[in-house]
Design a protein around this motif. Structure first.
Motif, PDB file in Angstrom:
ATOM      1  N   TYR A  18       0.833  -1.208   0.000  1.00 44.74           N
ATOM      2  CA  TYR A  18       0.000   0.000   0.000  1.00 44.74           C
ATOM      3  C   TYR A  18       0.867   1.258   0.000  1.00 44.74           C
ATOM      4  O   TYR A  18       0.585   2.216  -0.715  1.00 44.74           O
ATOM      5  N   GLU A  19       1.921   1.256   0.794  1.00 41.75           N
ATOM      6  CA  GLU A  19       2.819   2.412   0.837  1.00 41.75           C
ATOM      7  C   GLU A  19       3.483   2.625  -0.525  1.00 41.75           C
ATOM      8  O   GLU A  19       3.648   3.760  -0.978  1.00 41.75           O
ATOM      9  N   ALA A  20       3.844   1.540  -1.208  1.00 36.34           N
ATOM     10  CA  ALA A  20       4.421   1.652  -2.553  1.00 36.34           C
ATOM     11  C   ALA A  20       3.417   2.291  -3.507  1.00 36.34           C
ATOM     12  O   ALA A  20       3.782   3.112  -4.353  1.00 36.34           O
ATOM     13  N   CYS A  21       2.152   1.942  -3.365  1.00 33.85           N
ATOM     14  CA  CYS A  21       1.099   2.539  -4.183  1.00 33.85           C
ATOM     15  C   CYS A  21       0.993   4.032  -3.895  1.00 33.85           C
ATOM     16  O   CYS A  21       0.881   4.843  -4.821  1.00 33.85           O
ATOM     17  N   ARG A  22       1.043   4.401  -2.625  1.00 31.85           N
ATOM     18  CA  ARG A  22       0.972   5.822  -2.245  1.00 31.85           C
ATOM     19  C   ARG A  22       2.099   6.614  -2.880  1.00 31.85           C
ATOM     20  O   ARG A  22       1.870   7.670  -3.476  1.00 31.85           O
ATOM     21  N   VAL A  23       3.336   6.110  -2.787  1.00 29.90           N
ATOM     22  CA  VAL A  23       4.500   6.816  -3.326  1.00 29.90           C
ATOM     23  C   VAL A  23       4.375   6.952  -4.846  1.00 29.90           C
ATOM     24  O   VAL A  23       4.648   8.014  -5.414  1.00 29.90           O
ATOM     25  N   TYR A  24       3.919   5.899  -5.496  1.00 28.54           N
ATOM     26  CA  TYR A  24       3.705   5.923  -6.952  1.00 28.54           C
ATOM     27  C   TYR A  24       2.687   7.000  -7.332  1.00 28.54           C
ATOM     28  O   TYR A  24       2.897   7.781  -8.254  1.00 28.54           O
ATOM     29  N   MET A  25       1.581   7.040  -6.594  1.00 27.77           N
ATOM     30  CA  MET A  25       0.535   8.007  -6.894  1.00 27.77           C
ATOM     31  C   MET A  25       0.975   9.433  -6.568  1.00 27.77           C
ATOM     32  O   MET A  25       0.589  10.368  -7.271  1.00 27.77           O
ATOM     33  N   TYR A  26       1.772   9.611  -5.531  1.00 31.35           N
ATOM     34  CA  TYR A  26       2.315  10.950  -5.241  1.00 31.35           C
ATOM     35  C   TYR A  26       3.074  11.464  -6.456  1.00 31.35           C
ATOM     36  O   TYR A  26       2.907  12.606  -6.872  1.00 31.35           O
ATOM     37  N   ASP A  27       3.915  10.600  -7.013  1.00 28.21           N
ATOM     38  CA  ASP A  27       4.704  10.998  -8.181  1.00 28.21           C
ATOM     39  C   ASP A  27       3.794  11.268  -9.378  1.00 28.21           C
ATOM     40  O   ASP A  27       3.947  12.261 -10.070  1.00 28.21           O
ATOM     41  N   LYS A  28       2.844  10.390  -9.600  1.00 29.10           N
ATOM     42  CA  LYS A  28       1.932  10.526 -10.740  1.00 29.10           C
ATOM     43  C   LYS A  28       1.107  11.808 -10.661  1.00 29.10           C
ATOM     44  O   LYS A  28       0.890  12.480 -11.678  1.00 29.10           O
ATOM     45  N   LEU A  29       0.666  12.144  -9.447  1.00 23.91           N
ATOM     46  CA  LEU A  29      -0.183  13.322  -9.260  1.00 23.91           C
ATOM     47  C   LEU A  29       0.616  14.593  -8.983  1.00 23.91           C
ATOM     48  O   LEU A  29       0.043  15.678  -8.933  1.00 23.91           O
ATOM     49  N   GLY A  30       1.920  14.447  -8.768  1.00 27.37           N
ATOM     50  CA  GLY A  30       2.758  15.603  -8.470  1.00 27.37           C
ATOM     51  C   GLY A  30       2.459  16.209  -7.110  1.00 27.37           C
ATOM     52  O   GLY A  30       2.437  17.425  -6.953  1.00 27.37           O
ATOM     53  N   ILE A  31       2.210  15.347  -6.116  1.00 25.89           N
ATOM     54  CA  ILE A  31       1.883  15.813  -4.768  1.00 25.89           C
ATOM     55  C   ILE A  31       2.851  15.203  -3.761  1.00 25.89           C
ATOM     56  O   ILE A  31       3.599  14.279  -4.083  1.00 25.89           O
ATOM     57  N   GLU A  32       2.817  15.730  -2.537  1.00 28.13           N
ATOM     58  CA  GLU A  32       3.658  15.199  -1.460  1.00 28.13           C
ATOM     59  C   GLU A  32       2.844  14.446  -0.409  1.00 28.13           C
ATOM     60  O   GLU A  32       3.400  13.743   0.421  1.00 28.13           O
ATOM     61  N   HIS A  33       1.536  14.626  -0.433  1.00 30.60           N
ATOM     62  CA  HIS A  33       0.643  13.964   0.521  1.00 30.60           C
ATOM     63  C   HIS A  33      -0.747  13.896  -0.114  1.00 30.60           C
ATOM     64  O   HIS A  33      -1.091  14.712  -0.962  1.00 30.60           O
ATOM     65  N   GLU A  34      -1.548  12.921   0.340  1.00 30.56           N
ATOM     66  CA  GLU A  34      -2.899  12.757  -0.209  1.00 30.56           C
ATOM     67  C   GLU A  34      -3.719  14.035  -0.143  1.00 30.56           C
ATOM     68  O   GLU A  34      -4.478  14.351  -1.041  1.00 30.56           O
ATOM     69  N   LYS A  61      -6.670   5.043  -3.042  1.00 38.31           N
ATOM     70  CA  LYS A  61      -7.491   3.884  -2.675  1.00 38.31           C
ATOM     71  C   LYS A  61      -7.971   3.142  -3.926  1.00 38.31           C
ATOM     72  O   LYS A  61      -7.913   1.916  -3.996  1.00 38.31           O
ATOM     73  N   THR A  62      -8.428   3.890  -4.928  1.00 36.59           N
ATOM     74  CA  THR A  62      -8.906   3.271  -6.171  1.00 36.59           C
ATOM     75  C   THR A  62      -7.785   2.535  -6.891  1.00 36.59           C
ATOM     76  O   THR A  62      -7.967   1.402  -7.337  1.00 36.59           O
ATOM     77  N   GLU A  63      -6.627   3.155  -6.986  1.00 34.50           N
ATOM     78  CA  GLU A  63      -5.474   2.521  -7.633  1.00 34.50           C
ATOM     79  C   GLU A  63      -5.108   1.230  -6.910  1.00 34.50           C
ATOM     80  O   GLU A  63      -4.904   0.192  -7.530  1.00 34.50           O
ATOM     81  N   PHE A  64      -5.038   1.282  -5.599  1.00 35.76           N
ATOM     82  CA  PHE A  64      -4.660   0.121  -4.803  1.00 35.76           C
ATOM     83  C   PHE A  64      -5.692  -1.002  -4.911  1.00 35.76           C
ATOM     84  O   PHE A  64      -5.360  -2.151  -5.215  1.00 35.76           O
ATOM     85  N   LEU A  65      -6.956  -0.666  -4.670  1.00 44.04           N
ATOM     86  CA  LEU A  65      -7.994  -1.698  -4.654  1.00 44.04           C
ATOM     87  C   LEU A  65      -8.220  -2.326  -6.026  1.00 44.04           C
ATOM     88  O   LEU A  65      -8.523  -3.523  -6.116  1.00 44.04           O
ATOM     89  N   THR A  66      -8.059  -1.561  -7.088  1.00 48.81           N
ATOM     90  CA  THR A  66      -8.235  -2.118  -8.434  1.00 48.81           C
ATOM     91  C   THR A  66      -7.246  -3.255  -8.669  1.00 48.81           C
ATOM     92  O   THR A  66      -7.626  -4.330  -9.137  1.00 48.81           O
ATOM     93  N   THR A  67      -5.999  -3.031  -8.311  1.00 47.32           N
ATOM     94  CA  THR A  67      -4.978  -4.070  -8.498  1.00 47.32           C
ATOM     95  C   THR A  67      -5.169  -5.218  -7.520  1.00 47.32           C
ATOM     96  O   THR A  67      -5.075  -6.387  -7.905  1.00 47.32           O
ATOM     97  N   MET A  68      -5.446  -4.907  -6.257  1.00 48.38           N
ATOM     98  CA  MET A  68      -5.610  -5.965  -5.259  1.00 48.38           C
ATOM     99  C   MET A  68      -6.817  -6.849  -5.563  1.00 48.38           C
ATOM    100  O   MET A  68      -6.747  -8.067  -5.403  1.00 48.38           O
ATOM    101  N   LYS A  69      -7.899  -6.257  -6.007  1.00 43.48           N
ATOM    102  CA  LYS A  69      -9.077  -7.068  -6.329  1.00 43.48           C
ATOM    103  C   LYS A  69      -8.809  -7.992  -7.510  1.00 43.48           C
ATOM    104  O   LYS A  69      -9.345  -9.093  -7.569  1.00 43.48           O
ATOM    105  N   ARG A  70      -7.967  -7.549  -8.439  1.00 43.51           N
ATOM    106  CA  ARG A  70      -7.616  -8.414  -9.571  1.00 43.51           C
ATOM    107  C   ARG A  70      -6.951  -9.702  -9.084  1.00 43.51           C
ATOM    108  O   ARG A  70      -7.296 -10.790  -9.528  1.00 43.51           O
ATOM    109  N   ILE A  71      -6.003  -9.576  -8.174  1.00 45.23           N
ATOM    110  CA  ILE A  71      -5.299 -10.776  -7.716  1.00 45.23           C
ATOM    111  C   ILE A  71      -6.152 -11.588  -6.740  1.00 45.23           C
ATOM    112  O   ILE A  71      -6.159 -12.809  -6.773  1.00 45.23           O
TER     113      ILE A  71
END
Length: 136
Positions: free
Chosen positions: A55-71, A84-94
């Motif tokens: 989950y933390e890896a997802c957060r860091v990835y999304m920070y970079d993608k969105l150009g932010i430092e915090h949610e 949450k959407t990015e994380f759950l989409t991948t987790m639900k797939r597996i």
């Protein structure tokens, strides 16, 4: 010592001359999920250790993608929702795949007394959110 196959989910950094190229851990994880779901292996059980690290890896990835430092930098709940959407989409797939999935966590769950009733309270809101979204 681990003698079974495993995939290290961590950032992969490569120098191309003077340019540092980073492949985020979340990208590595998503590629692993794609590979696992493709089914070109004999595995029946997949273990994800530790789920809060993923989950933390997802957060860091999304920070970079969105150009932010915090949610909260993305504006009124938008950052939290996008992560949450990015994380759950991948987790639900597996989790919805044909494999046995074991999720390991070090989060602590304890019982809290509140207004004469007892409720289970997760120390980490992530664990509670993930479990409720996945199990419902």
């Amino acid at each position: 010592y681990v003698d079974s196959p495993y995939i290290a989910i961590r950032d992969q950094v490569r120098m191309n001359g003077r340019i540092k190229e980073t492949k985020f851990a979340w990208t590595v994880f998503k590629e692993a999920v794609d590979e696992i779901i493709a089914g070109q292996h004999t595995f029946k059980t997949i273990v994800i250790d530790l789920i809060e690290d993923v989950y933390e890896a997802c957060r860091v990835y999304m920070y970079d993608k969105l150009g932010i430092e915090h949610e909260s930098d993305a504006g009124y709940g938008k950052g939290y929702d996008m992560i949450k959407t990015e994380f759950l989409t991948t987790m639900k797939r597996i989790i919805n795949s044909d494999y046995n999935i074991i999720l390991l966590s070090h989060d602590k769950i304890e019982e809290v007394k509140l207004n004469f009733s007892r409720i289970a309270s997760a120390i980490s809101s992530f664990t509670f959110s993930f479990a409720s979204a996945t199990l419902i």
